[in-house]
Design a protein around this motif. Structure first.
Motif, PDB file in Angstrom:
ATOM      1  N   SER A  98      87.773  68.432  14.106  1.00  0.00           N
ATOM      2  CA  SER A  98      88.424  69.322  13.133  1.00  0.00           C
ATOM      3  C   SER A  98      88.786  68.562  11.855  1.00  0.00           C
ATOM      4  N   THR A  99      88.808  67.218  11.952  1.00  0.00           N
ATOM      5  CA  THR A  99      89.157  66.382  10.800  1.00  0.00           C
ATOM      6  C   THR A  99      87.933  65.921  10.004  1.00  0.00           C
ATOM      7  N   SER A 100      86.729  66.327  10.447  1.00  0.00           N
ATOM      8  CA  SER A 100      85.504  65.938   9.729  1.00  0.00           C
ATOM      9  C   SER A 100      85.372  66.784   8.465  1.00  0.00           C
ATOM     10  N   ARG A 101      84.365  66.459   7.692  1.00  0.00           N
ATOM     11  CA  ARG A 101      84.104  67.249   6.475  1.00  0.00           C
ATOM     12  C   ARG A 101      83.901  68.736   6.810  1.00  0.00           C
ATOM     13  N   LYS A 102      83.054  68.988   7.811  1.00  0.00           N
ATOM     14  CA  LYS A 102      82.813  70.391   8.174  1.00  0.00           C
ATOM     15  C   LYS A 102      84.057  71.032   8.771  1.00  0.00           C
ATOM     16  N   LEU A 106      85.667  74.365   7.483  1.00  0.00           N
ATOM     17  CA  LEU A 106      85.878  75.545   8.330  1.00  0.00           C
ATOM     18  C   LEU A 106      87.345  75.983   8.316  1.00  0.00           C
ATOM     19  N   LYS A 107      88.241  75.042   8.102  1.00  0.00           N
ATOM     20  CA  LYS A 107      89.655  75.404   8.003  1.00  0.00           C
ATOM     21  C   LYS A 107      89.876  76.222   6.730  1.00  0.00           C
ATOM     22  N   GLY A 108      89.218  75.825   5.652  1.00  0.00           N
ATOM     23  CA  GLY A 108      89.376  76.525   4.380  1.00  0.00           C
ATOM     24  C   GLY A 108      88.616  77.837   4.331  1.00  0.00           C
ATOM     25  N   PHE A 109      87.514  77.915   5.034  1.00  0.00           N
ATOM     26  CA  PHE A 109      86.662  79.115   4.989  1.00  0.00           C
ATOM     27  C   PHE A 109      85.986  79.227   6.352  1.00  0.00           C
ATOM     28  N   ALA A 110      86.561  80.056   7.205  1.00  0.00           N
ATOM     29  CA  ALA A 110      86.150  80.106   8.617  1.00  0.00           C
ATOM     30  C   ALA A 110      84.950  81.028   8.800  1.00  0.00           C
ATOM     31  N   PRO A 130      81.979  84.919  11.333  1.00  0.00           N
ATOM     32  CA  PRO A 130      83.245  84.192  11.332  1.00  0.00           C
ATOM     33  C   PRO A 130      83.296  83.160  12.452  1.00  0.00           C
ATOM     34  N   VAL A 131      84.065  82.098  12.215  1.00  0.00           N
ATOM     35  CA  VAL A 131      84.160  80.980  13.161  1.00  0.00           C
ATOM     36  C   VAL A 131      85.592  80.876  13.671  1.00  0.00           C
ATOM     37  N   THR A 132      85.718  80.697  14.988  1.00  0.00           N
ATOM     38  CA  THR A 132      87.043  80.546  15.604  1.00  0.00           C
ATOM     39  C   THR A 132      87.067  79.266  16.429  1.00  0.00           C
ATOM     40  N   PRO A 133      88.139  78.451  16.269  1.00  0.00           N
ATOM     41  CA  PRO A 133      88.249  77.276  17.145  1.00  0.00           C
ATOM     42  C   PRO A 133      88.737  77.700  18.526  1.00  0.00           C
TER      43      PRO A 133
END
Ligand SMILES: Cc1cc2nc3c(=O)[nH]c(=O)nc-3n(C[C@H](O)[C@H](O)[C@H](O)COP(=O)(O)O)c2cc1C
Length: 231
Positions: A98-102, A106-110, A130-133
């Protein structure tokens, strides 16, 4: 100055072709014989890609968007390869930090897009949504179900940060391998399973006469609808 024969990029590009008959078999795609929803067709095509001997059919490109398009330099696309971890009614899943570039993107635009290419059958599948963790518990369980090497790689950490030297990677990796072998349940807290829940899934079947069949599934309020697209 001349380039040695056989290494010039443009000469090589001219010599290459897609779907050489000795490697590729192009099955017909009859849209009227396809299922009402994309998942069964994806799983059937995936199994056929494995059976056809595709080298790494589970490797896919993952496209994300950088930042906010309203701010300067924001909203730019980005892409890289990742591994498919599963596909079911909850979506198509992959795992990363979750701390990588992607992860930051994904946090900013899921929202993300995925693309698969299976050249032995002349097939492409692309989808976006849409992407969900997943929860930390599910993410760690998914990680621990994979190999020691996968755990060691995740424990090495710092993905997408600037690496001062290969020596630092070697040291961090050796420590991570040692820990992964000694404690196979060690958590890698930033390692996260993500799911893409598709709004659209497109199946592309290549055709020797370039009459490629593009079958697009679109999710609407009343479920999936299907349409053909010009190639
Ligand atoms: C075949 C292949 C499979 C990969 N699988 C993954 C993966 O499942 N998860 C991952 O985080 N990175 C994977 N990578 C590395 C990514 O392509 C990428 O370099 C890394 O995740 C950093 O991307 P980012 O800086 O955009 O976050 C893979 C690379 C290759 C070539």
């Amino acid at each position: 100055m001349g380039t040695a024969p056989g290494t010039d990029l443009h000469e090589l590009l001219k010599s290459l072709r897609v779907w050489a008959p000795e490697l590729t078999k192009l099955p017909p795609l009859d849209p009227t014989a396809t299922p009402n929803t994309p998942l069964p067709l994806f799983t059937a095509w995936f199994a056929e890609a494995v059976a056809a001997g595709e080298t790494e059919p589970h490797v896919m490109s993952l496209a994300t968007r950088d930042g906010d398009p309203a701010t300067e330099g924001g909203g730019l696309p980005d892409v890289r390869m990742v591994m498919l971890h599963g596909a079911d009614e909850e979506g198509w899943s992959f795992a990363t930090h979750s701390t990588s570039r992607k992860g930051h993107q994904l946090k900013g635009f899921a929202y993300a897009a995925l693309a698969f290419y299976w050249p032995r059958l002349g097939r492409q599948v692309r989808l976006r949504g849409p992407v969900t963790p997943a929860t930390p518990t599910e993410s760690q369980a998914d990680l621990h179900a994979h190999s020691t090497g996968a755990l060691a790689a995740a424990l090495t950490g710092h993905q997408s940060e600037v690496l001062p030297s290969l020596g630092e990677l070697k040291q961090a990796s050796e420590d991570a391998w040692e820990l992964a072998q000694r404690e196979p349940r060690t958590p890698a807290p930033s390692w996260t399973l993500y799911r893409v829940f598709p709004d659209e899934v497109e199946f592309f079947q290549g055709d020797a006469l370039r009459r490629h069949v593009r079958l697009s599934y679109v999710r609407g309020e009343r479920g999936w609808s299907r349409e053909l697209l010009w190639p």
